[in-house]
Write a protein that holds these residues in place. Sequence first.
Motif, PDB file in Angstrom:
ATOM      1  N   LEU A   7      -0.268 -13.096  -4.911  1.00 12.44           N
ATOM      2  CA  LEU A   7      -0.871 -11.764  -4.865  1.00 12.44           C
ATOM      3  C   LEU A   7      -2.294 -11.831  -4.344  1.00 12.44           C
ATOM      4  O   LEU A   7      -2.722 -10.987  -3.544  1.00 12.44           O
ATOM      5  CB  LEU A   7      -0.844 -11.111  -6.244  1.00 12.44           C
ATOM      6  CG  LEU A   7      -1.287  -9.645  -6.258  1.00 12.44           C
ATOM      7  CD1 LEU A   7      -0.312  -8.770  -5.483  1.00 12.44           C
ATOM      8  CD2 LEU A   7      -1.439  -9.134  -7.686  1.00 12.44           C
ATOM      9  N   MET A  11      -3.808  -9.812  -1.112  1.00 14.64           N
ATOM     10  CA  MET A  11      -4.982  -8.935  -1.165  1.00 14.64           C
ATOM     11  C   MET A  11      -6.052  -9.395  -0.178  1.00 14.64           C
ATOM     12  O   MET A  11      -6.666  -8.574   0.516  1.00 14.64           O
ATOM     13  CB  MET A  11      -5.527  -8.914  -2.586  1.00 14.64           C
ATOM     14  CG  MET A  11      -4.590  -8.264  -3.598  1.00 14.64           C
ATOM     15  SD  MET A  11      -5.073  -8.548  -5.320  1.00 14.64           S
ATOM     16  CE  MET A  11      -6.637  -7.662  -5.383  1.00 14.64           C
ATOM     17  N   VAL A 117       1.402  -5.081  -2.188  1.00 15.31           N
ATOM     18  CA  VAL A 117       0.022  -4.630  -1.994  1.00 15.31           C
ATOM     19  C   VAL A 117       0.024  -3.498  -0.991  1.00 15.31           C
ATOM     20  O   VAL A 117       0.639  -3.610   0.083  1.00 15.31           O
ATOM     21  CB  VAL A 117      -0.879  -5.777  -1.476  1.00 15.31           C
ATOM     22  CG1 VAL A 117      -2.213  -5.238  -0.961  1.00 15.31           C
ATOM     23  CG2 VAL A 117      -1.116  -6.807  -2.554  1.00 15.31           C
ATOM     24  N   TYR A 119      -3.000  -1.250   0.742  1.00 13.35           N
ATOM     25  CA  TYR A 119      -4.460  -1.110   0.813  1.00 13.35           C
ATOM     26  C   TYR A 119      -4.840   0.068   1.686  1.00 13.35           C
ATOM     27  O   TYR A 119      -4.586   0.076   2.882  1.00 13.35           O
ATOM     28  CB  TYR A 119      -5.102  -2.387   1.350  1.00 13.35           C
ATOM     29  CG  TYR A 119      -6.612  -2.347   1.337  1.00 13.35           C
ATOM     30  CD1 TYR A 119      -7.299  -1.801   0.262  1.00 13.35           C
ATOM     31  CD2 TYR A 119      -7.351  -2.849   2.402  1.00 13.35           C
ATOM     32  CE1 TYR A 119      -8.684  -1.753   0.241  1.00 13.35           C
ATOM     33  CE2 TYR A 119      -8.740  -2.817   2.391  1.00 13.35           C
ATOM     34  CZ  TYR A 119      -9.405  -2.267   1.302  1.00 13.35           C
ATOM     35  OH  TYR A 119     -10.780  -2.213   1.293  1.00 13.35           O
ATOM     36  N   THR A 128      -1.645  -2.523  -6.256  1.00 14.11           N
ATOM     37  CA  THR A 128      -0.981  -3.817  -6.341  1.00 14.11           C
ATOM     38  C   THR A 128       0.031  -3.828  -7.484  1.00 14.11           C
ATOM     39  O   THR A 128      -0.084  -3.070  -8.446  1.00 14.11           O
ATOM     40  CB  THR A 128      -1.990  -4.957  -6.588  1.00 14.11           C
ATOM     41  OG1 THR A 128      -2.664  -4.725  -7.844  1.00 14.11           O
ATOM     42  CG2 THR A 128      -3.011  -5.045  -5.468  1.00 14.11           C
TER      43      THR A 128
END
Length: 262
Positions: A7, A11, A117, A119, A128
């Motif tokens: 993860l 990110m 994720v 964004y 997330t």
Amino acid sequence: MQGSANLNIMMKAARKAARGLVKDFREVENLQVSSKGAGDFVSRADIAAETALRDALLGERPNYGWLGEETDEIAGKDPTRRWIVDPLDGTTNYLHGLPHWAISIALEHKGEIVAGVIYDAAKDEMFTAEKGGGAFLNDTRLRVSDRHRMIESIFATGLPFGGRPQLPAILKDLGRVLPASAGVRRMGAAALDLAYVAAGRYDGYWERGIKPWDVAAGLLIVREAGGFVAPIGEAGSIFDSETIVAANGAIFETFAKVIRDS
């Protein structure tokens, strides 16, 4: 929010790719675009973002497979894991200077999404989730809304453009959902539609003609926020049917029935 190594890689890759997208977004009138079809455009920024994401993700996990919107699929040495990526969900918004677009990254393991994720770089909102670990917006835990009645609920959908074949079905959907709800929104970014369901901003979402990279991360984020996600047809899978319906648990069955009956 403390995540796993995968993860954190996701990110970091999203933030890195976002830097180029944000830079070009500020000069959107100068973007060079080429047509992929009626109403469907791909920008230089879109391709550059996918390249940056592919390099970052496969650089960290070179044995994983890859499925992206703009580039060829890659079969990894590890056949059980692959990245599913949309480098710029909401391309049309982006090219028109509308600050509603996102990067979407999912990790699939043995046919199941285990990390996601989304964004929204324009608003610096990082959604997330990991399987069994809950869903988050930046450092805040997410929960779907608690509305129990469709007439009090707001729904999101995607509308087909450029003569796509889903138009008759979606018009029937709208004819049933609009009178039974507090409204329908069409914001033009499927990943963010799902993220907003997870955050309780929308109570439900449905769409026909979606692709895996549109919804892979979002479906996990909704589930980890306590929501329900399924294909519109009760049989098969979301990816195979290219359809999706999502909502909080209180209204999911009622909402799904309205869509399925249309």
